[in-house]
Design a protein around this motif. Structure first.
Motif, short mmCIF file in Angstrom:
data_model
loop_
_atom_site.label_atom_id
_atom_site.label_comp_id
_atom_site.label_asym_id
_atom_site.label_seq_id
_atom_site.Cartn_x
_atom_site.Cartn_y
_atom_site.Cartn_z
N THR A 142 3.43 10.60 36.03
CA THR A 142 4.77 10.66 36.62
C THR A 142 5.34 12.07 36.45
OG1 THR A 142 5.68 9.86 34.52
CG2 THR A 142 5.28 8.22 36.25
N GLY A 143 6.04 12.51 37.46
CA GLY A 143 6.55 13.88 37.46
C GLY A 143 5.56 14.88 37.99
N THR A 144 4.42 14.38 38.53
CA THR A 144 3.41 15.26 39.14
C THR A 144 3.06 14.72 40.53
OG1 THR A 144 1.46 14.04 38.37
CG2 THR A 144 2.46 15.61 36.84
N TYR A 145 2.23 15.48 41.24
CA TYR A 145 1.80 15.05 42.58
C TYR A 145 0.59 14.11 42.54
CZ TYR A 145 4.79 18.80 44.38
OH TYR A 145 5.86 19.59 44.69
N LEU A 146 0.03 13.89 41.37
CA LEU A 146 -1.19 13.08 41.28
C LEU A 146 -1.03 11.67 41.85
CD1 LEU A 146 -2.54 14.19 37.77
CD2 LEU A 146 -3.39 14.84 40.03
N PRO A 147 0.07 10.95 41.56
CA PRO A 147 0.19 9.60 42.15
C PRO A 147 0.30 9.60 43.67
CG PRO A 147 1.70 9.88 40.29
CD PRO A 147 1.17 11.23 40.63
N LEU A 148 0.69 10.73 44.26
CA LEU A 148 0.81 10.82 45.70
C LEU A 148 -0.50 11.20 46.36
CD1 LEU A 148 3.79 11.16 44.57
CD2 LEU A 148 4.24 12.53 46.60
N ILE A 149 -1.41 11.83 45.60
CA ILE A 149 -2.63 12.37 46.19
C ILE A 149 -3.88 11.58 45.80
CG2 ILE A 149 -4.13 14.40 46.29
CD1 ILE A 149 -1.64 16.12 45.83
N VAL A 150 -4.05 11.32 44.51
CA VAL A 150 -5.30 10.74 44.01
C VAL A 150 -5.65 9.40 44.67
CG1 VAL A 150 -6.46 9.82 41.96
CG2 VAL A 150 -5.18 11.96 41.81
N PRO A 151 -4.70 8.45 44.85
CA PRO A 151 -5.09 7.17 45.48
C PRO A 151 -5.67 7.33 46.87
CG PRO A 151 -2.95 6.97 44.41
CD PRO A 151 -3.30 8.42 44.38
#
Length: 283
Positions: A142-151
């Motif tokens: 949370t607070g990063t772009y990872l949840p928006l990109i990795v999935p």
């Protein structure tokens, strides 16, 4: 003969008039927003029924581009571009590989897994929102772009289904001929299948790009710093229920945010039509 020609002309004229009126009705909200971006903010809703700006002003665009909190809209465009491009690449790549497995490789439980993939398309995002947030929060994402990109690099039901249908329209004789020539499964995929399914990949990429570019809820859930905000989230900040909202600047930036989508559609329209029609008719 003249009467028949007259009827055909009148029929065509009526058809084009009806289609033109329908197109205008569908595009009217966009036209209204474009015209409102050239109006004074305090006159936008007072003259909502008029499309002609009076007076005509350009200040909404530079005012909106300044952004807020010392962060210009160039930053928000860059953030949206970063997330959207990586997510689109992930969706297209993962969908292509997975679709090839479902369409060409026989493995135990393939039909069951394909059915599970189709079921995943029917689950509303609201159902997954809380468990996904808890999982990503546990990962410290949370607070990063990872949840928006990795999935995006794992599964996209619509993209897989679209590509599977396209691959099924490619004759298996090509695969058999390649195997006789000594090609492996990976070589067949990279040198034969991928070049033939470019329209489906581009179509999938267009839908993925538009979906990620307009994604508001994911950015709202996982991004907590203004300098990380994407365009969809930044546009919302122009609306202030406790004060005066700068509607003119918001409409101006909303118009600018649509330009990449229009460009993508304009440049790849041929592939889009070919990909949808072929995926729907083949297999």
């Amino acid at each position: 003969m003249t009467s028949i020609k007259t009827k055909k002309i009148l029929s065509k004229a009526g058809y084009y008039i009806f289609v033109s009126l329908l197109a205008f009705a569908m595009c009217y909200p966009l036209i209204w927003m474009l015209c409102s971006s050239f109006k004074e903010t305090n006159t936008i809703f007072a003259t909502a029924t008029s499309l002609i700006p009076d007076p005509f002003v350009l200040k909404n665009y530079p005012n909106g581009w300044k952004g807020f909190g010392g962060i210009s809209f160039a930053t928000f465009f860059k953030n949206s571009g970063f997330v959207t491009v990586l997510s689109t690449i992930g969706i297209v790549a993962s969908s292509t590989v997975t679709a090839y497995g479902f369409a060409r490789i026989r493995f135990p439980g393939s039909k069951i897994w394909f059915s599970c993939m189709l079921l995943s398309m029917m689950i509303p995002f609201q159902v997954l929102m809380v468990p996904q947030y808890m999982m990503f929060n546990l990962f410290g994402w949370t607070g990063t772009y990872l949840p928006l990109i990795v999935p995006s690099f794992f599964i996209n039901g619509f993209g897989i289904f679209l590509t599977v249908q396209f691959i099924k329209g490619i004759p298996r004789d090509l695969d058999e001929a390649a195997k006789i020539d000594g090609c492996s499964t990976y070589t067949i995929f990279l040198r034969i299948i991928v070049p033939l399914i470019v329209p489906a990949m581009v179509t999938n990429g267009i839908f993925a790009f538009i979906g990620k570019w307009d994604d508001f809820m994911s950015a709202l859930l996982y991004l907590n710093k203004p300098q990380q905000y994407t365009l969809a989230l930044a546009l919302k900040l122009f609306c202030d229920p406790s004060s005066t909202s700068d509607w003119g600047a918001m409409f101006a930036m909303a118009i600018l945010s649509l330009i990449p989508v229009f460009l993508i559609f304009a440049f790849f329209q041929k592939y889009l039509v070919e990909g949808i029609s072929a995926s729907g008719l083949k297999g």
